[in-house]
Design an enzyme around this catalytic site. Structure first.
Site, PDB file in Angstrom:
ATOM      1  N   ARG A  66      58.924  34.768  43.462  1.00 34.91           N
ATOM      2  CA  ARG A  66      58.584  36.191  42.475  1.00 34.91           C
ATOM      3  C   ARG A  66      57.732  36.961  43.724  1.00 34.91           C
ATOM      4  O   ARG A  66      57.842  38.071  43.542  1.00 34.91           O
ATOM      5  CB  ARG A  66      57.640  35.862  41.464  1.00 34.91           C
ATOM      6  N   ARG A 110      44.982  38.013  29.694  1.00 33.85           N
ATOM      7  CA  ARG A 110      45.377  39.348  30.281  1.00 33.85           C
ATOM      8  C   ARG A 110      45.797  40.615  29.368  1.00 33.85           C
ATOM      9  O   ARG A 110      46.997  40.981  29.316  1.00 33.85           O
ATOM     10  CB  ARG A 110      46.458  39.248  31.564  1.00 33.85           C
ATOM     11  N   LYS A 131      54.518  43.544  47.488  1.00 32.32           N
ATOM     12  CA  LYS A 131      55.070  43.646  46.074  1.00 32.32           C
ATOM     13  C   LYS A 131      54.287  44.340  45.029  1.00 32.32           C
ATOM     14  O   LYS A 131      54.958  45.066  44.533  1.00 32.32           O
ATOM     15  CB  LYS A 131      55.020  42.092  45.722  1.00 32.32           C
ATOM     16  N   ASN A 132      52.849  44.328  45.031  1.00 35.81           N
ATOM     17  CA  ASN A 132      52.212  44.990  44.060  1.00 35.81           C
ATOM     18  C   ASN A 132      52.042  46.596  44.222  1.00 35.81           C
ATOM     19  O   ASN A 132      51.403  47.229  43.489  1.00 35.81           O
ATOM     20  CB  ASN A 132      50.723  44.435  43.993  1.00 35.81           C
ATOM     21  N   ASP A 134      44.022  37.075  44.229  1.00 32.65           N
ATOM     22  CA  ASP A 134      45.268  36.788  44.415  1.00 32.65           C
ATOM     23  C   ASP A 134      45.119  35.820  45.969  1.00 32.65           C
ATOM     24  O   ASP A 134      46.235  35.578  46.392  1.00 32.65           O
ATOM     25  CB  ASP A 134      46.180  37.912  44.819  1.00 32.65           C
ATOM     26  N   CYS A 151      49.680  34.424  29.719  1.00 31.22           N
ATOM     27  CA  CYS A 151      50.488  33.759  31.007  1.00 31.22           C
ATOM     28  C   CYS A 151      49.762  32.814  31.458  1.00 31.22           C
ATOM     29  O   CYS A 151      48.319  32.643  31.085  1.00 31.22           O
ATOM     30  CB  CYS A 151      50.649  35.203  31.873  1.00 31.22           C
TER      31      CYS A 151
HETATM   32  C1  UD1 Z   1      47.093  43.219  39.288  1.00 30.48           C
HETATM   33  C2  UD1 Z   1      47.937  42.500  40.400  1.00 30.48           C
HETATM   34  C3  UD1 Z   1      47.633  41.066  40.345  1.00 30.48           C
HETATM   35  C4  UD1 Z   1      46.150  40.907  40.747  1.00 30.48           C
HETATM   36  C5  UD1 Z   1      45.132  41.944  40.001  1.00 30.48           C
HETATM   37  C6  UD1 Z   1      43.824  41.824  40.214  1.00 30.48           C
HETATM   38  C7  UD1 Z   1      50.091  43.600  40.336  1.00 30.48           C
HETATM   39  C8  UD1 Z   1      51.552  43.761  39.693  1.00 30.48           C
HETATM   40  N1  UD1 Z   1      49.370  42.658  39.924  1.00 30.48           N
HETATM   41  O1  UD1 Z   1      47.331  42.950  37.980  1.00 30.48           O
HETATM   42  O2  UD1 Z   1      48.423  40.326  41.343  1.00 30.48           O
HETATM   43  O3  UD1 Z   1      45.771  39.649  40.714  1.00 30.48           O
HETATM   44  O4  UD1 Z   1      45.770  43.164  39.745  1.00 30.48           O
HETATM   45  O5  UD1 Z   1      43.685  42.391  41.418  1.00 30.48           O
HETATM   46  O6  UD1 Z   1      49.429  44.641  40.859  1.00 30.48           O
HETATM   47  N2  UD1 Z   1      42.103  43.852  31.691  1.00 30.48           N
HETATM   48  C9  UD1 Z   1      41.776  43.878  30.391  1.00 30.48           C
HETATM   49  N3  UD1 Z   1      42.472  45.124  29.770  1.00 30.48           N
HETATM   50  C10 UD1 Z   1      43.418  45.808  30.282  1.00 30.48           C
HETATM   51  C11 UD1 Z   1      43.682  45.473  31.974  1.00 30.48           C
HETATM   52  C12 UD1 Z   1      43.120  44.352  32.547  1.00 30.48           C
HETATM   53  O7  UD1 Z   1      40.718  43.424  30.042  1.00 30.48           O
HETATM   54  O8  UD1 Z   1      44.120  46.487  29.646  1.00 30.48           O
HETATM   55  C13 UD1 Z   1      41.493  42.591  32.710  1.00 30.48           C
HETATM   56  C14 UD1 Z   1      42.202  41.893  33.024  1.00 30.48           C
HETATM   57  O9  UD1 Z   1      42.328  40.614  32.032  1.00 30.48           O
HETATM   58  C15 UD1 Z   1      41.251  41.249  34.125  1.00 30.48           C
HETATM   59  C16 UD1 Z   1      40.969  42.141  34.731  1.00 30.48           C
HETATM   60  O10 UD1 Z   1      41.058  43.397  33.731  1.00 30.48           O
HETATM   61  O11 UD1 Z   1      40.349  40.189  33.554  1.00 30.48           O
HETATM   62  C17 UD1 Z   1      41.688  42.903  36.010  1.00 30.48           C
HETATM   63  O12 UD1 Z   1      43.014  42.927  35.504  1.00 30.48           O
HETATM   64  P1  UD1 Z   1      44.088  44.085  36.208  1.00 30.48           P
HETATM   65  O13 UD1 Z   1      43.309  44.701  37.550  1.00 30.48           O
HETATM   66  O14 UD1 Z   1      44.541  44.968  35.099  1.00 30.48           O
HETATM   67  O15 UD1 Z   1      45.131  43.222  36.800  1.00 30.48           O
HETATM   68  P2  UD1 Z   1      46.592  43.413  36.856  1.00 30.48           P
HETATM   69  O16 UD1 Z   1      46.748  45.134  37.104  1.00 30.48           O
HETATM   70  O17 UD1 Z   1      47.439  43.064  35.613  1.00 30.48           O
END
Ligand code: UD1
Length: 421
Positions: free
Chosen positions: A401, A124, A22-23, A309, A119
Site C-alpha cells: 500500500r 479514526r 504517498k500521503n 507513521d 481500521c
Molecule cells: C494522515 C496520514 C496518516 C498519518 C496521519 C497522522 C494520509 C493519507 N494519512 O491520516 O498516514 O498517520 O495523518 O499524521 O495522509 N481525528 C478525529 N476526527 C477527524 C479526523 C481525525 O478525531 O475527523 C483524529 C484521528 O482519529 C487521530 C487524529 O485526529 O487521532 C489525527 O488524524 P488525522 O491527522 O486526521 O489523520 P489522517 O488524515 O487520517
C-alpha cells in the site's frame, strides 16, 4: 497471499532512491476533481493506495493517463463529474478515499461518501471533516452508512477552528474552500509538509492560498480552477524508514532525492538514538553511529513532532539499542499491533496504555510474523533485517500500500530478501 522472506544479519550498503510521498500524492490526485482541465502530477509513487485512488477517481469521471515514457507521471482530467458516490468497498480499503468529499462538494455541489468505519489502528472518525464542511455551508446527513453532503447554494467561506490538527480534515477543507465564495480561514490547521505540498499543487491550479504549513491557512475562493503541473514532495516516512534500516543493520545508505528537514523532530530523535544523518543537497547519508544505538524516549506528535507513521519502525530500532526507550503514541489509539510480533522475534517490550517500554536486547531472532497495518509491517522488515536467521512476514499487501519496490530496493543494498507468492 504473498509472503516476504528475510535472512537477517546483512549490513545494508548502497543508494536507495526515495519516491514521492504517498500521503501527498493521494490528496493531489483528489484535487483533479476541482477542475475540468488536466492536472499533471510528477513523482507519484507506484503503490497500491495510489492505484486505489485512481480507481475511485475513474469511477467519479476522472480520466487517468499514465504516459509510458514517464514512469511516475499521472495525467488526471475530469471534464465533468459523472458520479458523486465513493463506495464502501473502496473507502473501507483506504481511508484516504474520504479526500474526494471536499472536492466533489465544491465542484458538483454534492457528495456521497461511505463512512470509513474502524481500521486496524483505531476508530479514526471523520467528524472534523464534516463539521468543517458544515461551516462552509454544506448540509450533511448520515444515511445507510454513507455521509450525504450537499451544497445546493454552493459553499461559502468561513472561519473554521479545528479542535485538533487533523491532516485529512485540513486537506479536505482546503480543497473545498478553493471554490467557495469568499475567504476561508482554517485555524489550528495541521502543519504536515504534505499539506504545504497540496497547497502548492492547488496554487499551480490557480487557487489563492496563504499560510499552508502553518497553523493558520487562508484560502480565498475563486470561481474556477485551471489545470496545472505539480511534482510531489519526497516521502519523509520512506526516508526515515530506510535511514533506520541502515542503522539497525550497522550499514550505510545514501538516500537519494530527499531532504532532512522533512523529518521534523524525527531527525533529532534519530541522531540522539545513534542514527547518523548527513545531508548534502538532495541526498541524505544514514549510518549507525560508532557509539551504537542508544535507548531514546519519544512521543508521537503532529508535525513538526515525531511522526506516528515512524513509531513502529523506531520501536524496531530501539529493540536493538543499549538501554531502554519509552515510546508514547499520542495520535492513534491501538497503534501497537507490531509489539506482540516483535516480541516473537525476541524483543522485550511492555505496554502500558499509550506507552511502550522497550528494553534493548543483544539479539533478535527470525520468526514467522504477521502485521495488520502498513507501518507495522515495515517495522517487522526492519527487525528481520537485523535478526539472526530467517523471518517470514505474512500479509505483505499492507507493505505494498505504501512502499514502492521495497524488496528490490533493499536487495540492491545487500539485503537477503525475497517475495514468495
Ligand atoms: C494522515 C496520514 C496518516 C498519518 C496521519 C497522522 C494520509 C493519507 N494519512 O491520516 O498516514 O498517520 O495523518 O499524521 O495522509 N481525528 C478525529 N476526527 C477527524 C479526523 C481525525 O478525531 O475527523 C483524529 C484521528 O482519529 C487521530 C487524529 O485526529 O487521532 C489525527 O488524524 P488525522 O491527522 O486526521 O489523520 P489522517 O488524515 O487520517
Amino acid at each position: 497471499m504473498d509472503r516476504i522472506l528475510v535472512e537477517g544479519g546483512k549490513a545494508l550498503r548502497g543508494r536507495i532512491e526515495i519516491g514521492g510521498a504517498k500521503n501527498a500524492a493521494l490528496p493531489a490526485m483528489a484535487a483533479s476533481l476541482l477542475t475540468d482541465a488536466p492536472l499533471v502530477l510528477d513523482r507519484v509513487p507506484d503503490v497500491v493506495d495510489v492505484g486505489t485512488m485512481r480507481r475511485l477517481l475513474q469511477m467519479l469521471g476522472v480520466e487517468v493517463r499514465h504516459p509510458p515514457a514517464a514512469a511516475h507521471r499521472l495525467v488526471l482530467h475530469c471534464p465533468e463529474v459523472l458520479e458523486t458516490t465513493a463506495p464502501y468497498d473502496l473507502v473501507r480499503r483506504m481511508r484516504a478515499s474520504v479526500l474526494v468529499l471536499g472536492p466533489l462538494l465544491a465542484r458538483a455541489g454534492r457528495a456521497r461518501v461511505s463512512m470509513p468505519g474502524g481500521c486496524a489502528i483505531g476508530p479514526r472518525p471523520i467528524d472534523l471533516h464534516l463539521e468543517g464542511l458544515a461551516r462552509l455551508g454544506a448540509e450533511i446527513r448520515l444515511e445507510g452508512g454513507y455521509v450525504e453532503a450537499t451544497a445546493p447554494r454552493g459553499l461559502r467561506g468561513a472561519v473554521i477552528r479545528l479542535p485538533k490538527p487533523s491532516v485529512g480534515a485540513t486537506e479536505n477543507l482546503m480543497m473545498a474552500a478553493t471554490l467557495a465564495r469568499g475567504t476561508t480561514v482554517i485555524e489550528e490547521a495541521a502543519q504536515e509538509p504534505e499539506i504545504e505540498d497540496l497547497a502548492r499543487c492547488l496554487v499551480a491550479m490557480g487557487a489563492r492560498i496563504a499560510g499552508a504549513g502553518t497553523k493558520r491557512i487562508e484560502i480565498e475562493g475563486t470561481e474556477r480552477l485551471h489545470g496545472g503541473e505539480h511534482r510531489i514532495l519526497p516521502d519523509r516516512i520512506e526516508t526515515g524508514t530506510y535511514a533506520m534500516a541502515a542503522a539497525i543493520t550497522g550499514g550505510e545508505l545514501e538516500l537519494v532525492g530527499t531532504r532532512l528537514e522533512l523529518l521534523g523532530a524525527a531527525a533529532e530523535v534519530l541522531q540522539e538514538a545513534g542514527v547518523e544523518l548527513v545531508a548534502e543537497g538532495d541526498r541524505l547519508t544514514a549510518r549507525r553511529s560508532p557509539r551504537g544505538l542508544v535507548g531514546t524516549d519519544v512521543m508521537t506528535r503532529p508535525f513538526p513532532g515525531f511522526a506516528t507513521d515512524l513509531q513502529a519502525q523506531f520501536m524496531a530500532l530501539m529493540c536493538r539499542a543499549e538501554g531502554a526507550a519509552m515510546i508514547t503514541e499520542t495520535i492513534f489509539e491501538n497503534r501497537f499491533m507490531h509489539v506482540p510480533e516483535l516480541m516473537r522475534m525476541g524483543a522485550r517490550i511492555t505496554v502500558h496504555g499509550p506507552t511502550a517500554l522497550v528494553r534493548g536486547v543483544p539479539e533478535l531472532t527470525g520468526a514467522p510474523v504477521m502485521a495488520t497495518d502498513l507501518r507495522a509491517s515495515v517495522s517487522l522488515v526492519l527487525a528481520a533485517l537485523a535478526a539472526r536467521g530467517e523471518t517470514e512476514i505474512n500479509r505483505v499487501y499492507h507493505l505494498d500500500r505504501g512502499y514502492e519496490r521495497l524488496e528490490q530496493k533493499l536487495a540492491a543494498a545487500g539485503a537477503s530478501i525475497q517475495r514468495l507468492p
